[in-house]
Write a protein that holds these residues in place. Structure first.
Motif, mmCIF file in Angstrom:
data_model
loop_
_atom_site.group_PDB
_atom_site.id
_atom_site.type_symbol
_atom_site.label_atom_id
_atom_site.label_comp_id
_atom_site.label_asym_id
_atom_site.label_seq_id
_atom_site.Cartn_x
_atom_site.Cartn_y
_atom_site.Cartn_z
ATOM 1 N N TYR A 165 6.680 2.259 2.899
ATOM 2 C CA TYR A 165 7.013 1.490 4.104
ATOM 3 C C TYR A 165 6.362 2.086 5.352
ATOM 4 C CZ TYR A 165 10.977 -0.016 1.132
ATOM 5 O OH TYR A 165 11.762 -0.473 0.108
ATOM 6 N N HIS A 166 6.322 3.432 5.430
ATOM 7 C CA HIS A 166 5.877 4.114 6.645
ATOM 8 C C HIS A 166 4.398 4.478 6.629
ATOM 9 C CE1 HIS A 166 9.689 4.714 8.844
ATOM 10 N NE2 HIS A 166 10.241 4.693 7.646
ATOM 11 N N THR A 167 3.614 3.811 5.825
ATOM 12 C CA THR A 167 2.177 4.044 5.786
ATOM 13 C C THR A 167 1.487 3.192 6.844
ATOM 14 O OG1 THR A 167 2.240 4.550 3.420
ATOM 15 C CG2 THR A 167 0.111 3.936 4.351
ATOM 16 N N GLY A 168 0.594 3.823 7.606
ATOM 17 C CA GLY A 168 -0.041 3.136 8.722
ATOM 18 C C GLY A 168 -1.100 2.134 8.305
ATOM 19 N N CYS A 169 -1.197 1.050 9.073
ATOM 20 C CA CYS A 169 -2.226 0.042 8.855
ATOM 21 C C CYS A 169 -2.465 -0.703 10.170
ATOM 22 C CB CYS A 169 -1.830 -0.942 7.747
ATOM 23 S SG CYS A 169 -0.391 -1.980 8.132
ATOM 24 N N GLY A 227 -4.804 -10.870 9.466
ATOM 25 C CA GLY A 227 -5.226 -10.134 8.285
ATOM 26 C C GLY A 227 -4.827 -8.675 8.412
ATOM 27 N N ILE A 228 -4.992 -7.928 7.334
ATOM 28 C CA ILE A 228 -4.565 -6.534 7.264
ATOM 29 C C ILE A 228 -5.780 -5.657 7.000
ATOM 30 C CG2 ILE A 228 -3.081 -4.891 6.027
ATOM 31 C CD1 ILE A 228 -1.423 -7.437 5.178
ATOM 32 N N LEU A 229 -5.848 -4.529 7.702
ATOM 33 C CA LEU A 229 -6.957 -3.586 7.546
ATOM 34 C C LEU A 229 -6.426 -2.156 7.469
ATOM 35 C CD1 LEU A 229 -9.432 -4.831 10.328
ATOM 36 C CD2 LEU A 229 -9.571 -5.333 7.884
ATOM 37 N N PRO A 230 -7.166 -1.260 6.835
ATOM 38 C CA PRO A 230 -6.837 0.161 6.956
ATOM 39 C C PRO A 230 -7.242 0.660 8.333
ATOM 40 C CG PRO A 230 -8.866 -0.098 5.726
ATOM 41 C CD PRO A 230 -8.349 -1.492 5.967
ATOM 42 N N TYR A 231 -6.705 1.797 8.743
ATOM 43 C CA TYR A 231 -7.236 2.468 9.920
ATOM 44 C C TYR A 231 -8.702 2.825 9.630
ATOM 45 C CZ TYR A 231 -3.021 3.372 12.755
ATOM 46 O OH TYR A 231 -1.925 3.259 13.572
ATOM 47 N N GLN A 270 -17.542 9.565 5.685
ATOM 48 C CA GLN A 270 -16.260 9.728 4.998
ATOM 49 C C GLN A 270 -16.265 8.853 3.751
ATOM 50 O OE1 GLN A 270 -12.753 9.652 7.583
ATOM 51 N NE2 GLN A 270 -11.590 8.578 5.990
ATOM 52 N N LYS A 271 -15.989 9.459 2.613
ATOM 53 C CA LYS A 271 -16.185 8.758 1.343
ATOM 54 C C LYS A 271 -15.201 7.620 1.118
ATOM 55 C CE LYS A 271 -18.249 12.735 -1.024
ATOM 56 N NZ LYS A 271 -18.149 13.672 -2.172
ATOM 57 N N THR A 272 -13.945 7.817 1.491
ATOM 58 C CA THR A 272 -12.928 6.807 1.209
ATOM 59 C C THR A 272 -12.102 6.522 2.455
ATOM 60 O OG1 THR A 272 -11.321 8.486 0.505
ATOM 61 C CG2 THR A 272 -12.735 7.519 -1.205
ATOM 62 N N TYR A 273 -11.441 5.382 2.447
ATOM 63 C CA TYR A 273 -10.493 5.075 3.507
ATOM 64 C C TYR A 273 -9.191 5.818 3.225
ATOM 65 C CZ TYR A 273 -13.690 1.454 5.051
ATOM 66 O OH TYR A 273 -14.799 0.791 5.511
ATOM 67 N N LEU A 274 -8.668 6.451 4.245
ATOM 68 C CA LEU A 274 -7.422 7.196 4.132
ATOM 69 C C LEU A 274 -6.342 6.496 4.946
ATOM 70 C CD1 LEU A 274 -8.852 10.811 4.591
ATOM 71 C CD2 LEU A 274 -8.265 9.665 2.437
ATOM 72 N N ALA A 275 -5.104 6.806 4.645
ATOM 73 C CA ALA A 275 -3.980 6.189 5.354
ATOM 74 C C ALA A 275 -2.946 7.257 5.677
ATOM 75 C CB ALA A 275 -3.349 5.076 4.517
ATOM 76 N N GLY A 276 -2.710 7.464 6.944
ATOM 77 C CA GLY A 276 -1.681 8.402 7.346
ATOM 78 C C GLY A 276 -0.292 7.845 7.051
ATOM 79 N N VAL A 277 0.624 8.740 6.699
ATOM 80 C CA VAL A 277 2.010 8.354 6.447
ATOM 81 C C VAL A 277 2.861 8.918 7.575
ATOM 82 C CG1 VAL A 277 3.951 8.472 4.846
ATOM 83 C CG2 VAL A 277 1.609 8.361 3.960
ATOM 84 N N PRO A 305 -7.102 -6.454 -1.287
ATOM 85 C CA PRO A 305 -7.889 -5.224 -1.495
ATOM 86 C C PRO A 305 -7.715 -4.222 -0.358
ATOM 87 C CG PRO A 305 -9.218 -7.165 -1.960
ATOM 88 C CD PRO A 305 -7.953 -7.653 -1.328
ATOM 89 N N MET A 306 -7.449 -4.723 0.853
ATOM 90 C CA MET A 306 -7.235 -3.817 1.987
ATOM 91 C C MET A 306 -5.960 -2.998 1.770
ATOM 92 S SD MET A 306 -9.869 -4.602 3.852
ATOM 93 C CE MET A 306 -10.779 -5.118 2.395
ATOM 94 N N ILE A 307 -4.920 -3.646 1.286
ATOM 95 C CA ILE A 307 -3.678 -2.930 0.996
ATOM 96 C C ILE A 307 -3.897 -1.925 -0.124
ATOM 97 C CG2 ILE A 307 -1.323 -3.209 0.107
ATOM 98 C CD1 ILE A 307 -1.135 -5.806 1.631
ATOM 99 N N ASP A 308 -4.750 -2.269 -1.085
ATOM 100 C CA ASP A 308 -5.068 -1.321 -2.158
ATOM 101 C C ASP A 308 -5.719 -0.065 -1.579
ATOM 102 O OD1 ASP A 308 -4.074 -3.025 -4.086
ATOM 103 O OD2 ASP A 308 -6.020 -3.895 -4.578
ATOM 104 N N TYR A 309 -6.666 -0.236 -0.647
ATOM 105 C CA TYR A 309 -7.291 0.923 -0.001
ATOM 106 C C TYR A 309 -6.233 1.783 0.694
ATOM 107 C CZ TYR A 309 -12.030 -1.039 -0.510
ATOM 108 O OH TYR A 309 -13.213 -1.518 -1.004
ATOM 109 N N ILE A 310 -5.326 1.125 1.390
ATOM 110 C CA ILE A 310 -4.293 1.833 2.145
ATOM 111 C C ILE A 310 -3.370 2.587 1.201
ATOM 112 C CG2 ILE A 310 -2.305 1.511 3.678
ATOM 113 C CD1 ILE A 310 -3.857 -1.037 4.735
ATOM 114 N N TYR A 311 -2.921 1.913 0.163
ATOM 115 C CA TYR A 311 -1.978 2.519 -0.781
ATOM 116 C C TYR A 311 -2.594 3.727 -1.488
ATOM 117 C CZ TYR A 311 1.128 2.894 -4.842
ATOM 118 O OH TYR A 311 1.985 3.361 -5.812
ATOM 119 N N LYS A 312 -3.819 3.571 -1.942
ATOM 120 C CA LYS A 312 -4.472 4.649 -2.681
ATOM 121 C C LYS A 312 -4.917 5.793 -1.770
ATOM 122 C CE LYS A 312 -6.175 1.503 -6.267
ATOM 123 N NZ LYS A 312 -7.378 0.840 -6.839
#
Length: 402
Positions: free
Chosen positions: A87-91, A249-253, A260-267, A325-332
């Motif tokens: 729930y508390h993952t940033g996007c 729509g939804i995007l990762p930060y 940077q190799k992958t998209y990261l998501a701060g919690v 797929p954007m949520i997948d990037y965020i989750y992973k």
């Protein structure tokens, strides 16, 4: 109970030797004092079933459980029981019609039709977000003073200068503590890349295209008052966004750079961790704790998480298939840092600088809001912070095994 009341109740129960519960969930930013009591079981060596599962099974978040381990000792963990970690993952969310009308994706590169394409192409970076946001201010001629920025206008970014700055920093790859869980942890260094990343975040949030003051920014976004809104995955199910009439729509930060190799998501540090207070040295009790925790984590992973992720989050809370797929990037890409549990409620990783208490986990936020040079602030606190980190690592080694 409030979060601090919960923490104080746990501490009292431990100190009084009156622990009548077996496991507890506590907010990340508040668990430091509990760890320092030395009255929590080491999940990696003392709790049956759990100790054999961490690092092996998917229901234990791998990145967090490395980050929260020092010299092989781990007293709090993140499993799929901790649904608030999701729930508390940033996007970010963005107004799709506004993005299309202003050709924001093509402003990055003519080959991109949508912001989703920018993400997939690896070009969703801080610099490119800045290019979009910096001049994205639209005057509202019917409200406020003409040709002057006010809260009724339309902005490129709707945010605050608190948690979103922490989340942007982690998503851009800044680690305050470099830690593999086994060897001596290292403090981050203020390299030219780190300085550039913090400056890039500051440039976005301080640009004329950003509104970072006031309240109800989610309502303003829902009313069509902004291109981007910083939010959390759990807030997508909130009334304001869920019932918004605009198409979003939804995007990762964004990444710190294209390198940077992958998209990261701060919690957010309001999310929870799980821990097991010591009640006695009864092996049967520890076995029960381990069996219960592991069974709940595994079953949550198999049933609750898929139901939430596949039904509510990726379908119930999205407006288009391209957001999935954007949520997948965020989750992973969820990422944690040891400093998150030792920077706020306790002083292990907090240092005074010119009258300001600087918690290591919140360095980027504090440096930007302080208005001075991040490099200068770091030069003023890094030696003391290094000593604090070493003392913390030594304390983990000293914590008593029960």
């Amino acid at each position: 109970q409030g979060a601090e009341d919960h923490t104080n109740a746990v501490k009292r129960a431990i100190n009084d030797g009156n622990v009548d519960f077996h496991v507890a969930l506590g907010q990340v930013w508040l668990v430091g004092p509990i760890i320092m009591t030395g009255m929590l079981y080491d999940l990696r060596s003392e709790v049956p079933y759990v100790k054999d599962s961490i690092g092996k099974n998917d229901w234990w978040n791998p990145q967090s459980n490395i980050a929260f381990t020092l010299y092989g000792r781990q007293f709090v963990g993140v499993s799929d029981i901790n649904m608030s970690a999701l729930y508390h993952t940033g996007c970010l969310v963005f107004n799709k019609d506004m993005a299309d009308d202003n050709n924001v994706a093509r402003s990055i590169d003519a080959k991109y039709n949508t912001l989703y394409d920018v993400v997939e192409g690896g070009d969703w970076t801080l610099d490119n977000m800045y290019k979009i946001v910096k001049d994205f201010w639209r005057d509202n001629p019917t409200s406020g003073e003409p040709n002057k920025v006010d809260a009724e206008d339309t902005f490129g970014l709707l945010s605050t200068t608190v948690h979103p700055l922490d989340l942007a920093s982690r998503a851009a790859g800044i680690q305050q503590v470099i830690n593999d869980g086994e060897t001596t942890p290292e403090l981050m260094t203020m390299t030219s890349t780190t300085v550039a990343t913090i400056d890039a975040i500051s440039s976005i949030w301080k640009s004329s295209g950003a509104l970072t003051t006031g309240t109800d920014i989610d309502k303003k976004f829902a009313a069509g008052g902004g291109l981007f809104l910083t939010t959390l995955l759990g807030s997508l199910d909130g009334e304001t966004l869920h019932e918004a009439e605009i198409d979003f729509g939804i995007l990762p930060y964004p990444k710190g750079s294209k390198n940077q190799k992958t998209y990261l998501a701060g919690v957010n540090d309001s999310s929870s961790v799980i821990y097991a207070p010591v009640g006695s040295n009864d092996e049967n009790r520890k076995t029960m704790i381990g069996a219960l925790t592991e069974a709940l984590a595994a079953e949550t992973h198999r049933t609750v998480v898929p139901a939430y992720y596949d039904v509510i989050l990726t379908h119930g809370n999205t407006r288009d298939e391209a957001s999935i797929p954007m949520i997948d990037y965020i989750y992973k890409g969820r990422t944690y840092d040891l400093s998150m549990i030792h920077s706020s409620a306790t002083d292990e990783l907090r240092v005074a600088y010119n009258g300001t208490n600087v918690g290591l986990a919140y360095f980027t936020r504090t440096a930007i809001n302080n208005g001075g040079s991040a490099a200068d602030m770091w030069a003023g606190i890094s030696d003391t912070m290094q000593k604090r980190l070493q003392q913390l690592a030594e304390r983990y080694e000293e914590l008593t095994n029960y």
